[in-house]
Scaffold this motif. Structure first.
Motif, PDB file in Angstrom:
ATOM      1  N   GLY A  62      98.750  76.476 111.661  1.00 54.21           N
ATOM      2  CA  GLY A  62      99.063  77.534 110.557  1.00 54.21           C
ATOM      3  C   GLY A  62     100.594  77.141 110.134  1.00 54.21           C
ATOM      4  O   GLY A  62     101.155  76.137 110.020  1.00 54.21           O
ATOM      5  N   LYS A  63     100.814  77.979 108.921  1.00 53.90           N
ATOM      6  CA  LYS A  63     102.219  78.072 108.412  1.00 53.90           C
ATOM      7  C   LYS A  63     103.032  79.274 108.629  1.00 53.90           C
ATOM      8  O   LYS A  63     102.447  80.131 109.395  1.00 53.90           O
ATOM      9  N   SER A  64     104.345  79.346 108.558  1.00 48.76           N
ATOM     10  CA  SER A  64     105.179  80.372 109.026  1.00 48.76           C
ATOM     11  C   SER A  64     106.336  80.555 107.814  1.00 48.76           C
ATOM     12  O   SER A  64     106.476  80.010 106.966  1.00 48.76           O
TER      13      SER A  64
ATOM     14  N   TYR B 110     103.168  83.649 111.527  1.00 45.06           N
ATOM     15  CA  TYR B 110     102.244  82.563 111.489  1.00 45.06           C
ATOM     16  C   TYR B 110     101.157  82.990 111.175  1.00 45.06           C
ATOM     17  O   TYR B 110     100.470  84.031 111.168  1.00 45.06           O
ATOM     18  N   TRP B 111     100.777  82.130 110.093  1.00 47.06           N
ATOM     19  CA  TRP B 111      99.083  82.474 109.761  1.00 47.06           C
ATOM     20  C   TRP B 111      98.152  81.007 109.441  1.00 47.06           C
ATOM     21  O   TRP B 111      98.798  79.980 109.183  1.00 47.06           O
TER      22      TRP B 111
ATOM     23  N   ASP C 166      90.062  86.895 105.871  1.00 52.34           N
ATOM     24  CA  ASP C 166      89.553  85.629 106.075  1.00 52.34           C
ATOM     25  C   ASP C 166      90.947  84.807 106.660  1.00 52.34           C
ATOM     26  O   ASP C 166      91.237  83.633 106.569  1.00 52.34           O
ATOM     27  N   THR C 167      91.943  85.603 107.316  1.00 51.45           N
ATOM     28  CA  THR C 167      93.078  84.857 107.859  1.00 51.45           C
ATOM     29  C   THR C 167      93.441  85.508 109.150  1.00 51.45           C
ATOM     30  O   THR C 167      93.037  86.648 109.512  1.00 51.45           O
ATOM     31  N   ASP C 168      94.189  84.567 110.208  1.00 55.03           N
ATOM     32  CA  ASP C 168      94.478  85.100 111.450  1.00 55.03           C
ATOM     33  C   ASP C 168      96.094  84.731 111.125  1.00 55.03           C
ATOM     34  O   ASP C 168      96.566  83.899 110.599  1.00 55.03           O
ATOM     35  N   LEU C 169      96.686  85.934 111.641  1.00 56.85           N
ATOM     36  CA  LEU C 169      98.209  85.969 111.594  1.00 56.85           C
ATOM     37  C   LEU C 169      98.886  86.747 112.960  1.00 56.85           C
ATOM     38  O   LEU C 169      98.156  87.367 113.554  1.00 56.85           O
TER      39      LEU C 169
END
Length: 137
Positions: free
Chosen positions: A20-22, A31-32, A78-81
């Motif tokens: 992921g990105k942060s 973070y996602w 549609d995202t995990d965070l």
């Protein structure tokens, strides 16, 4: 927060951390990662034991989950965070915490109608990880 909207497995957390990105501000880190499956977002909250005892950590987690639940319609699907709570959040009132969470989500581009704010830096350096060499063919 609904059970379906929670990240619960260690494997899911590790995937978000690794790929992921942060983005961060002084109180929170987010973070996602985009998911391949269609559906709502999923969220996990992390509060280190350095923040205080279990009562303090669970109170912070409950507040963060409630803030996200009330603002769920603003978040991208549609995202995990994962939201990580930092020590300065301990002294915040609910409204200040809500503003700080929305700020970091807006900065990351996770609110509908926003784009990530890279502030002129290289986006890969903002992510806090090295690019995956295996995919470069």
């Amino acid at each position: 927060m609904h059970r379906k909207l929670r990240l619960r497995k260690r494997e899911d957390f590790n995937t978000v951390y690794r790929y992921g990105k942060s983005f961060a501000n002084s109180q929170f880190v987010v973070y996602w990662r985009k998911r391949g499956q269609k559906g709502s977002f999923r969220m996990g909250v992390s509060a280190s034991s350095k923040l205080g005892n279990a009562v303090v950590r669970n109170r912070l987690r409950r507040m963060v989950k409630e803030i996200v639940r009330l603002n769920a319609s603003k978040l991208l699907e549609d995202t995990d965070l994962i939201l990580i709570v930092r020590k300065p959040a301990l002294n915040m009132a609910y409204k200040e915490m809500e503003g700080s969470i929305l700020h970091v989500l807006r900065k990351a581009g996770l609110l509908k109608g926003t784009k990530p704010n890279f502030t002129g830096r290289n986006p890969s350096s903002v992510q806090g990880r090295r690019p995956d060499k295996r995919n470069d063919k």
